[in-house]
Design a protein around this motif. Structure first.
Motif, mmCIF file in Angstrom:
data_model
loop_
_atom_site.group_PDB
_atom_site.id
_atom_site.type_symbol
_atom_site.label_atom_id
_atom_site.label_comp_id
_atom_site.label_asym_id
_atom_site.label_seq_id
_atom_site.Cartn_x
_atom_site.Cartn_y
_atom_site.Cartn_z
ATOM 1 N N ALA A 56 0.820 -1.214 0.000
ATOM 2 C CA ALA A 56 0.000 0.000 0.000
ATOM 3 C C ALA A 56 0.849 1.256 0.000
ATOM 4 O O ALA A 56 0.554 2.218 -0.713
ATOM 5 N N ARG A 57 1.903 1.246 0.778
ATOM 6 C CA ARG A 57 2.780 2.422 0.853
ATOM 7 C C ARG A 57 3.405 2.723 -0.505
ATOM 8 O O ARG A 57 3.440 3.868 -0.959
ATOM 9 N N SER A 58 3.919 1.699 -1.167
ATOM 10 C CA SER A 58 4.595 1.921 -2.447
ATOM 11 C C SER A 58 3.610 2.376 -3.525
ATOM 12 O O SER A 58 3.925 3.259 -4.336
ATOM 13 N N ALA A 59 2.412 1.795 -3.530
ATOM 14 C CA ALA A 59 1.402 2.214 -4.502
ATOM 15 C C ALA A 59 0.944 3.636 -4.219
ATOM 16 O O ALA A 59 0.707 4.433 -5.146
ATOM 17 N N ASP A 60 0.818 3.977 -2.946
ATOM 18 C CA ASP A 60 0.457 5.339 -2.552
ATOM 19 C C ASP A 60 1.507 6.326 -3.031
ATOM 20 O O ASP A 60 1.193 7.411 -3.539
ATOM 21 N N ASP A 61 2.772 5.965 -2.900
ATOM 22 C CA ASP A 61 3.844 6.839 -3.361
ATOM 23 C C ASP A 61 3.774 7.065 -4.874
ATOM 24 O O ASP A 61 4.030 8.171 -5.358
ATOM 25 N N ILE A 62 3.445 6.001 -5.613
ATOM 26 C CA ILE A 62 3.307 6.155 -7.063
ATOM 27 C C ILE A 62 2.231 7.181 -7.384
ATOM 28 O O ILE A 62 2.398 8.044 -8.255
ATOM 29 N N ALA A 63 1.127 7.119 -6.667
ATOM 30 C CA ALA A 63 0.002 8.023 -6.930
ATOM 31 C C ALA A 63 0.286 9.449 -6.489
ATOM 32 O O ALA A 63 -0.185 10.404 -7.129
ATOM 33 N N ASP A 64 1.077 9.625 -5.410
ATOM 34 C CA ASP A 64 1.165 10.933 -4.754
ATOM 35 C C ASP A 64 2.506 11.636 -4.837
ATOM 36 O O ASP A 64 2.564 12.857 -4.779
ATOM 37 N N SER A 78 -7.559 0.600 -6.794
ATOM 38 C CA SER A 78 -8.469 1.488 -7.526
ATOM 39 C C SER A 78 -8.529 2.865 -6.885
ATOM 40 O O SER A 78 -8.670 3.886 -7.580
ATOM 41 N N ALA A 79 -8.405 2.928 -5.561
ATOM 42 C CA ALA A 79 -8.386 4.228 -4.880
ATOM 43 C C ALA A 79 -7.109 4.988 -5.207
ATOM 44 O O ALA A 79 -7.138 6.204 -5.429
ATOM 45 N N PHE A 80 -5.975 4.286 -5.245
ATOM 46 C CA PHE A 80 -4.720 4.943 -5.624
ATOM 47 C C PHE A 80 -4.813 5.476 -7.058
ATOM 48 O O PHE A 80 -4.364 6.583 -7.353
ATOM 49 N N GLU A 81 -5.382 4.695 -7.949
ATOM 50 C CA GLU A 81 -5.549 5.141 -9.339
ATOM 51 C C GLU A 81 -6.459 6.368 -9.391
ATOM 52 O O GLU A 81 -6.213 7.308 -10.163
ATOM 53 N N GLN A 82 -7.480 6.375 -8.573
ATOM 54 C CA GLN A 82 -8.394 7.523 -8.539
ATOM 55 C C GLN A 82 -7.680 8.768 -8.035
ATOM 56 O O GLN A 82 -7.948 9.882 -8.503
ATOM 57 N N LEU A 138 0.927 1.767 -11.811
ATOM 58 C CA LEU A 138 -0.117 1.111 -11.018
ATOM 59 C C LEU A 138 -0.737 -0.053 -11.790
ATOM 60 O O LEU A 138 -1.157 -1.045 -11.190
ATOM 61 N N ALA A 139 -0.764 0.047 -13.111
ATOM 62 C CA ALA A 139 -1.244 -1.075 -13.919
ATOM 63 C C ALA A 139 -0.338 -2.290 -13.747
ATOM 64 O O ALA A 139 -0.811 -3.436 -13.783
#
Length: 284
Positions: free
Chosen positions: A41-49, A111-115, A62-63
């Protein structure tokens, strides 16, 4: 993402607030799987933010995470063939299989990170709560699976806690989110109370702002109280941890009330003296 069910004041880690990975109350047997989930979750969050990557690059990264999750679910996971960090997904795959964790929770988080990459405003409560159902609630559901405590009532109350804590984080961080060009206050609520984005930009604290924030704080408070029976029902250290987390969220809401919702100059946080109060409330 401004997240929540284990809010950041309970962790000795930095900014993905959903996981109690450093809690002394966490049973030792759960620290490793929770760390594996947290790192995903942390790494995906970093990608988004984080960083300056373009929207298409963020979504492409993220894909890669989404494809790796599909491979884990289909039994075709091969670390050398994924477009995602192997050091994150190898232990995550092991944890998912060992604990029979629901993949849908991971897809919902993703999906939330992508959003987060492309959506920075929410029309109404329905849109915001839908986001919370994917950005926050899956964490509580994964915890219940690890605790082997999944029941319909527990899931419902966990969702209330997670969404409530997510909202606490939003209202605590209005100024921080504004600097990221994000507003989580629903647009219809802003219009109803007569608060504009210019008011947020100029940090205007008047009766309209206070009325809006009072309503939002009360919404979060009701959700946390609705979920509190779960914390009382879970046994031992797990239940105590969750009670501390819920009471911590409620304490932040008290701070917001005391500050008259001035989140622009006084970000509400918990101090050392609050811990005695939280422990007393949790042990009652």
């Amino acid at each position: 993402m401004a997240a929540s069910p284990y809010i950041k004041m309970y962790m000795a880690v930095d900014h993905y607030e959903n996981f109690p990975v450093a809690s002394l109350l966490l049973p030792a047997r759960l620290r490793e799987p929770i760390t594996h989930i947290y790192r995903f979750a942390r790494s995906a969050d970093d990608i988004a933010d984080e960083g300056d990557a373009s929207e298409p690059i963020r979504l492409a990264q993220l894909a890669g995470y989404r494809k790796a999750l599909h491979d884990i679910g289909s039994g075709t996971f091969e670390p050398a063939q994924i477009d995602a960090p192997a050091d994150i997904f190898i232990p995550l795959a092991r944890t998912i299989h060992k604990h029979q964790l629901p993949l849908q929770a991971f897809f919902d988080l993703l999906s939330a990170f992508e959003q987060d990459v492309s959506i920075h405003r929410y029309a109404n409560d329905a849109a915001l709560l839908d986001y919370c159902s994917r950005s926050a609630n899956p964490v509580g559901r994964l915890m219940l699976h690890l605790y082997q405590a999944v029941t319909p009532q527990n899931l419902q109350e966990s969702d209330a806690i997670c969404t409530g804590l997510q909202l606490v984080n939003f209202w605590q961080d209005v100024a921080i989110d504004w600097r990221k060009s994000r507003i989580y206050l629903p647009q219809d609520k802003l219009a109803r109370y007569g608060v504009s984005e210019t008011d947020i930009a100029t940090q205007r604290i008047d009766a309209a702002w206070q009325g809006l924030m009072q309503a939002q704080v009360q919404q979060a408070r009701e959700l946390l109280r609705r979920g509190l029976p779960l914390a009382r029902r879970l046994p031992g250290r797990i239940g105590l941890e969750l009670k501390l987390v819920v009471h911590g969220g409620l304490r932040i809401l008290e701070r917001l009330d005391q500050l008259h919702y001035d989140v622009f100059f006084h970000r509400p946080t918990l101090q050392k003296r609050d811990w005695a109060v939280l422990l007393w409330r949790a042990l009652r």
